[in-house]
Design a protein around this motif. Structure first.
Motif, short mmCIF file in Angstrom:
data_model
loop_
_atom_site.label_atom_id
_atom_site.label_comp_id
_atom_site.label_asym_id
_atom_site.label_seq_id
_atom_site.Cartn_x
_atom_site.Cartn_y
_atom_site.Cartn_z
N THR A 119 0.84 -1.20 0.00
CA THR A 119 0.00 0.00 0.00
C THR A 119 0.88 1.25 0.00
O THR A 119 0.62 2.21 -0.73
N THR B 251 0.01 7.59 7.49
CA THR B 251 -1.41 7.46 7.10
C THR B 251 -1.73 6.00 6.78
O THR B 251 -2.72 5.44 7.26
N VAL B 252 -0.87 5.37 5.99
CA VAL B 252 -1.10 3.97 5.63
C VAL B 252 -1.11 3.11 6.89
O VAL B 252 -1.98 2.27 7.10
N TRP C 169 -4.30 3.33 8.84
CA TRP C 169 -5.41 2.60 8.23
C TRP C 169 -5.25 1.09 8.36
O TRP C 169 -6.20 0.38 8.61
N LEU D 40 -7.20 6.18 -0.19
CA LEU D 40 -6.41 7.22 0.49
C LEU D 40 -6.14 8.39 -0.45
O LEU D 40 -6.09 9.54 -0.01
N LYS D 41 -5.99 8.10 -1.74
CA LYS D 41 -5.76 9.18 -2.72
C LYS D 41 -7.01 10.08 -2.83
O LYS D 41 -6.89 11.30 -2.91
N GLU E 40 -6.96 12.28 0.07
CA GLU E 40 -5.91 13.29 -0.02
C GLU E 40 -6.32 14.42 -0.97
O GLU E 40 -6.06 15.60 -0.71
N GLY F 263 -12.34 12.29 5.69
CA GLY F 263 -11.83 11.12 6.42
C GLY F 263 -12.96 10.26 6.95
O GLY F 263 -12.88 9.04 6.98
#
Ligand SMILES: [Zn+2]
Length: 478
Positions: free
Chosen positions: A334, A343-344, A347, A377-378, A381, A387
């Motif tokens: 990921t 962030t990854v 999650w 996630l993109k 962003e 969120g």
């Protein structure tokens, strides 16, 4: 407590080779009893064992990963004893020349590193299994020889552990390593990773070990801890009364949390080891060792350190993510597509792990692939979704396996960043709550969160929170 506990562990790990150690029978778990057998593993007279090369490779890997030296000339020995699940009347094992020796593992205990010595690792065959369970119409015990002759590594530690917690930390680390190496499926319930614990007490400050009891065949981390703790109490009580500990083998009973004597020293087996004349010595060349070294994956310790230094992840995150090789791989895959480590990590440790725990799936079966998670996630962003909405989309992705863009489009979840629309919602909220507005303007600033909540609710969670905050502040103060 006035006693110091001394613990040494012997772990039996069943190897994940497709076939058994000395014949071509399958090692698959759960097959019809006695369906995976042949003259060799049934111990028929005249049947000859042929060594499975993969077992040697796996043993070398285990040795290298636990800092052992690899023995060049390996000899298999017969360990003689009688038991109904052992058709040959002896087990083929290794005696004075085990394949790996003098290793160690470092464990972390309350912020301190402790080094636990590994005496030896040797290759051997497993025995069959006696089945005493109720079988309709059958009064006797039965024997299933599917497991006979499946390959095991016995990993023997030095008596270096000084508390039940250290024993568990060592076992968990060893478990993690054999799983990373891909040589054992690590399934404790099916007995793929089981442990004997040697436990003794000595007065605090002493360096002379007391007499030990050997606790046999425990296959859960929880039970091992319970068994050691019970044994410590039992032995302390005897010593307190001025008694002597007898050297014996004891069995742990998970139902009562206690151990009971199985056999004493005088009943201990004399195994009369001698080299197995049916098997030639195995010579391991330096090339073979180097080849095995080349197949070693990055081990959890190195991975954890890399996550912390290269990706600037907190120690806690790094520790959680390397728990299994598959989880670490999922995170890294990921991260490659969405290079924001923290962030990854949030999650993967949060939504992904929660969803998997909820339905008992493993990470390799996760319906949200690393590519899908990175896409989600993109979107977040870019500000397409908030969120909060991202979590809703994630749940939907997990259920349907659909792409996040599609879910956002189908459900109309695109984040509202239109200032006109947000302003209209704010106006409505302020109009409906004149009392709170007056209180806020009178100095009760803690009410700000209330307004944010109302606007977000009015937008069904879709309003861009940053814009809501900014515009609300202006309206209320302006
Ligand atoms: Zn066989």
């Amino acid at each position: 407590m006035k006693y110091q506990v001394v613990i040494g562990l012997e772990v039996h790990t069943q190897l994940t080779t497709n076939t058994k150690i000395f014949c071509g029978c399958s090692t698959r778990f759960g097959a019809e009893p006695n369906s995976q057998t042949c003259p060799v593993c049934l111990g028929f007279p005249g049947a000859l064992p042929v060594l499975n090369k993969k077992v040697v490779e796996y043993a070398i890997r285990a040795g290298l990963a636990t800092n052992c030296s690899i023995t060049k000339r390996n000899v298999f020995a017969r360990k003689n004893y009688f038991y109904p699940d052992l058709p040959k009347g002896y087990q083929i094992s290794q005696f004075d020349l085990p394949i790996c020796q003098h290793g160690h593992l470092d464990i972390d205990i309350e912020g301190e590193t402790r080094r636990i010595g590994i005496t030896r690792i040797h290759m051997e065959e497993d025995a069959g299994k006696l089945v005493h369970a109720d079988i309709p119409g059958v009064d006797d015990s039965c024997v299933d020889l599917n497991r006979a002759c499946t390959p095991l590594l016995e990993i023997v530690s030095e008596p270096d552990m000084r508390s039940p917690d250290e024993a568990i930390a060592y076992l968990k680390k060893l478990h993690q390593i054999v799983m990373y190496l891909g040589i054992c499926d690590g399934n404790l319930e099916e007995g793929s990773f089981r442990c004997d614990a040697n436990v003794s007490l000595m007065p605090v400050g002493s360096s002379t070990f007391g007499t030990r009891a050997e606790l046999k065949n425990i296959n859960s981390f929880k039970f091992i801890k319970q068994a050691i703790e019970y044994e410590m109490e039992r032995q302390a009580e005897i010593l307190d009364e001025g008694g002597r500990i007898i050297q014996e083998t004891r069995l742990f009973d998970p139902n009562t949390g206690t151990t009971r004597s199985m056999r004493g020293k005088e009943e201990a087996h004399d195994y009369r080891y001698f080299p197995d004349p049916d098997l030639v010595p195995i010579i391991i060349s330096d090339e073979w060792i180097e080849e095995a070294r080349g197949t070693l994956p990055e081990l959890p310790e190195a991975k954890r350190a890399r996550f912390m230094t290269d990706l600037a992840l907190p120690e806690y995150d790094a520790e959680v993510l390397v728990a299994s090789r598959e989880l670490a791989q999922y995170f890294e895959d990921t991260f490659t597509l969405f290079p924001q480590a923290k962030t990854v990590s949030n999650w993967v440790m949060g939504e992904v792990t929660r969803a998997l725990n909820d339905d008992g799936r493993s990470i390799s079966d996760c319906p949200v692939t690393p590519a899908l998670l990175a896409d989600l996630l993109k979107l977040m962003e870019k500000g397409t979704i908030s969120g909060k909405i991202a979590k809703t989309v994630f749940d939907e992705m997990y259920k349907s396996g659909k792409a996040p863009e599609k879910i956002v489009e189908e459900k109309g979840l695109v984040q509202v960043s239109d200032t006109g629309a947000i302003e209209a919602m704010i106006d409505e909220v302020l109009e409906k709550n004149p009392g709170q507005v007056a209180e806020y303007r009178g100095g009760k600033e803690t009410l700000f969160g209330f307004f944010v909540g109302q606007v977000m609710r009015a937008s069904k969670g879709k309003a861009n929170p940053a814009l809501v905050n900014e515009m609300l502040l202006k309206k209320l103060n302006g």
